[in-house]
Write a protein that holds these residues in place. Sequence first.
Motif, short mmCIF file in Angstrom:
data_model
loop_
_atom_site.label_atom_id
_atom_site.label_comp_id
_atom_site.label_asym_id
_atom_site.label_seq_id
_atom_site.Cartn_x
_atom_site.Cartn_y
_atom_site.Cartn_z
N ARG A 8 38.82 11.61 12.05
CA ARG A 8 37.44 12.14 12.02
C ARG A 8 36.28 11.33 10.89
N GLN A 9 36.66 10.18 10.31
CA GLN A 9 36.13 8.79 10.38
C GLN A 9 35.30 8.56 11.36
N ARG A 10 36.29 7.97 12.31
CA ARG A 10 35.72 7.42 13.58
C ARG A 10 34.20 7.90 14.18
N ASP A 11 35.19 8.97 14.73
CA ASP A 11 34.29 10.05 15.16
C ASP A 11 33.25 10.47 14.55
N VAL A 12 33.15 10.46 13.42
CA VAL A 12 31.86 10.64 12.98
C VAL A 12 30.69 9.27 12.80
N ILE A 13 31.82 8.27 12.77
CA ILE A 13 29.93 6.69 13.12
C ILE A 13 30.54 6.98 14.42
N ALA A 14 31.21 7.16 15.50
CA ALA A 14 30.90 6.98 16.96
C ALA A 14 29.24 8.04 17.11
N GLN A 15 29.36 9.22 17.20
CA GLN A 15 28.93 9.95 16.86
C GLN A 15 27.16 9.90 16.63
N LEU A 32 23.50 7.30 7.26
CA LEU A 32 23.67 8.67 8.50
C LEU A 32 25.36 8.93 8.12
N ALA A 33 26.37 8.58 8.51
CA ALA A 33 27.52 9.09 8.36
C ALA A 33 28.26 9.76 7.10
N GLN A 34 27.11 9.32 5.64
CA GLN A 34 27.67 10.35 5.06
C GLN A 34 27.23 11.40 4.88
N SER A 35 26.06 11.88 5.56
CA SER A 35 25.98 13.77 5.46
C SER A 35 26.66 14.04 5.41
N ASP A 36 27.66 13.79 6.77
CA ASP A 36 28.27 15.00 7.60
C ASP A 36 29.92 14.40 6.87
#
Length: 127
Positions: A8-15, A32-36
């Motif tokens: 999930r962390q990898r996916d969010v950072i990639a997005q 930006l990733a911390q919003s998710d």
Amino acid sequence: MTATRSTRQRDVIAQVLGRATGPLAVPEILGLAQSDLPGLGIATVYRTLKLLTEQGQIHPVTLDGETRYEAAGKGHHHHFSCTRCGRVFTLHTCPVTLPSGTVYPGGFVVEAHEVTLYGQCPECAAN
């Protein structure tokens, strides 16, 4: 549980990097990733960036001594760095007509080139 969380962390950072209008610095990626993922930490961001780079999904861009990251596969492009707000944008047109194999004066044989333009982005220029 840990593997799912890691994915999930990898996916969010990639997005985050996939949606970016230009290469991002680590603090920008984290914010930006911390919003998710509100609990995401800086160490996890660094580990994930290393992994995504090794997998060829992203690549580092060094501008003014600072390493930024962007999604891979964007083809030949350059960057614009706003001297006012500090954001960096991807330029989709090349301001230099200098193909690989060109012999530059003095006998320099060109293999590739990188260009970063500096100035004010449209938002800053309007203010």
